[in-house]
Every structure is written in C-alpha cells, then in structure tokens.
Design a protein around this motif. Sequence first.
Motif, mmCIF file in Angstrom:
data_model
loop_
_atom_site.group_PDB
_atom_site.id
_atom_site.type_symbol
_atom_site.label_atom_id
_atom_site.label_comp_id
_atom_site.label_asym_id
_atom_site.label_seq_id
_atom_site.Cartn_x
_atom_site.Cartn_y
_atom_site.Cartn_z
ATOM 1 N N GLU A 1 42.777 -8.703 36.931
ATOM 2 C CA GLU A 1 41.921 -9.576 37.728
ATOM 3 C C GLU A 1 42.408 -9.646 39.168
ATOM 4 N N SER A 2 41.811 -10.529 39.929
ATOM 5 C CA SER A 2 42.101 -10.620 41.365
ATOM 6 C C SER A 2 43.569 -10.813 41.667
ATOM 7 N N TYR B 1 34.803 -10.428 38.047
ATOM 8 C CA TYR B 1 35.507 -9.320 38.677
ATOM 9 C C TYR B 1 36.765 -8.964 37.880
ATOM 10 N N TYR B 2 36.857 -7.710 37.463
ATOM 11 C CA TYR B 2 38.074 -7.232 36.810
ATOM 12 C C TYR B 2 38.015 -5.714 36.695
ATOM 13 N N GLN B 3 39.145 -5.145 36.336
ATOM 14 C CA GLN B 3 39.241 -3.717 36.092
ATOM 15 C C GLN B 3 39.796 -3.509 34.694
ATOM 16 N N GLY B 4 39.310 -2.471 34.010
ATOM 17 C CA GLY B 4 39.851 -2.138 32.702
ATOM 18 C C GLY B 4 39.144 -2.837 31.557
ATOM 19 N N ASP B 5 39.862 -2.980 30.455
ATOM 20 C CA ASP B 5 39.341 -3.576 29.234
ATOM 21 C C ASP B 5 39.121 -5.073 29.444
ATOM 22 N N ALA B 6 37.962 -5.560 29.044
ATOM 23 C CA ALA B 6 37.641 -6.979 29.234
ATOM 24 C C ALA B 6 38.577 -7.896 28.453
#
Length: 325
Positions: A267-268, A257-262
């Motif tokens: 993250e949470s 689970y994350y948003q944006g660039d890996a």
Amino acid sequence: MPIVAKLALLLLLAIAARAGAAPSIDRRATRQLQELVPTAPLVLDYHGGRLLTGRGCLMVFLVWYGDFTPAQQSIIVDFLHSFNASNTASPSTYGFWKIISTYTDATSNRVKSSVRLGGQISVGIPLGKSLHRSDIPRVIATALASAKLPAHQKSLYVLLTAADVAVERFCMDSCATHSYLNGSLATRGPRLPYAWVGNSATQCPGMCAWPFALPQYGPRDSQPLVPPNADVGMDGIVINLALMLAGAATNPFGDGYYQGDASVPLESGTACTGIFGTGSYPGYPGELLVDKTSGSSYNAQGLDGRKFLLPAVWSPGLKQCSTGF
C-alpha cells in the motif's frame, strides 16, 4: 571496465569493509552495487473502490488496550494533533499527510485533507494479554456498541496494545494491520475502517521499531538510532501508525490503491518499508536530521517541539516513494 568486473570489484570492497574498514565505505559500496542493478518502477494501481475522501479531517479514535503511561499516551496524542499544525517548520508531520491527500478516487475526490484525534478510551485488558486477530475488531465493536465511542463514517478506529500484550502474528509477519468492520448495529449501519498497532519494545523492537533497535534479521554491526521521544516502543508505534493511517485512507476496504495480491497488498506506506530519508537502502534508513541536544534522529517536526521519524510514502504525483514532507 565491463559491468561484471565492476560488480566483482565492488563486491570485494564490500567484503573488505565488513572485515574491518569504516562503515561509510561499506555503505558506499552497497549503494553503488544497488545502482548497477535495475529495479522495476513502483506503481500502485487504483482498483476503483472507495477511499476516505470528503471535506474536513480524517477522525481517528484511539482504543488503549493494556497499560500505557500518561507520557506514552501523550506521544501518540501529540502525533495526531501535529497533523493540523500547519505552522510547524518543515519537514513536518503536516507535510507528510499532504502527500496522502493527493490520492483521488474514481470521481476525482481527494483523500481527506488532514487527520484529527476524534476521541480516546482505555479499556484495560477485557480479553486478557493474548489476543487473536479476530479479537481486534471485537474489542472495537464492543466499544462502539456500548456507546463509549461514536460511530462515524469515514473515520478510523485504532486499537493500540501495550508492550506486554501478545497478538496473533505480531512479531512474526506483522507489526500492525488495518481492515474494516462490516455494517452492523454496533457500527450504526456503514462499514467502519479500523487498525491495530502493537508496542514492540519488549517483544520484537528489531522488527517493528527499527531503526531504533538492532535489526531482528541481517547485519547487526551498527548502532541503533536514538528515538526522538526517548521511547523505542512508542516511537515504533508512531512509525507503524503512520503506515496504517496512510493505508487505511487510500485502501480502506481492499479495493483502493495497492500493488500485488489483494490479500497481502503493498500500500501507500508499506510499499516503501525501510525508507526514511534520501539515499536509503536495506539496513540504512537514509539521511536524517539529528537533534543536537538529545542526539535523536528524526525527519518530521510536530506540535510543541515534538519530533518524529515517519516512513516514506508512495506519491501519486512523483510515482515513487517520497520523504518530501
């Protein structure tokens, strides 16, 4: 009144507050200004990878690098023990993890239901007091290879560095990080998640132990909060360790689970940076509890009367940052 006029009026109020009005007026004006600006909803996407799921607790193994006093070590040990103190009055450390345990993987398996200290070792300073990022997994792998720590799949290995130990990029763009060791003889086969958290007391408390120190950047016209365990650096470690526990459990291998660039994911926990209570905004941590005896600020109770300040985390159920623990 048109929106533009409202914004102009509120900006004047904010400027007046900075010029000598009471801080409470400045806070209200800032909050009202932010309410007029719509923000995009925060959503952490699931990318299909493994989480730290399964029965039982997430076992955490500590590696102490450098000099820590017994009192400092006891803060972190008690913090980890507090995740299992289900009879602690709310708000609690136990409740914090209940939010994280609602994350599920592709087959609906939940993140482990609690956290437990699996073991700890002190290693001194085998690589000196100036570490590269690549030294972090090296120290942990050495402890595993020497059998000083057991290799347990779906556990987390945490390197904690002392206040006089410099770590590459510490205080520049990070206070902590997590990643994983690739499968090897040291890990007994599987990939093993690890994390690092540094004691920022003498290096950058305004960055990595805020709000217990004046902010490194931005306004410095307010007083820092009193830390609940009377140690700015260690209470800062608690905040960042909580972030790493949450991030490692829900995105251990970079495809959770994350948003944006890996490569630089939100993250949470890190998606909610700076939020500790309701009504928070940049520079203001939110409404917190205050200990009547010490005057310290906290939002979670732990084992044997311990108190901690824990960061907000993103709740999959609420689809927003939550301090509802």
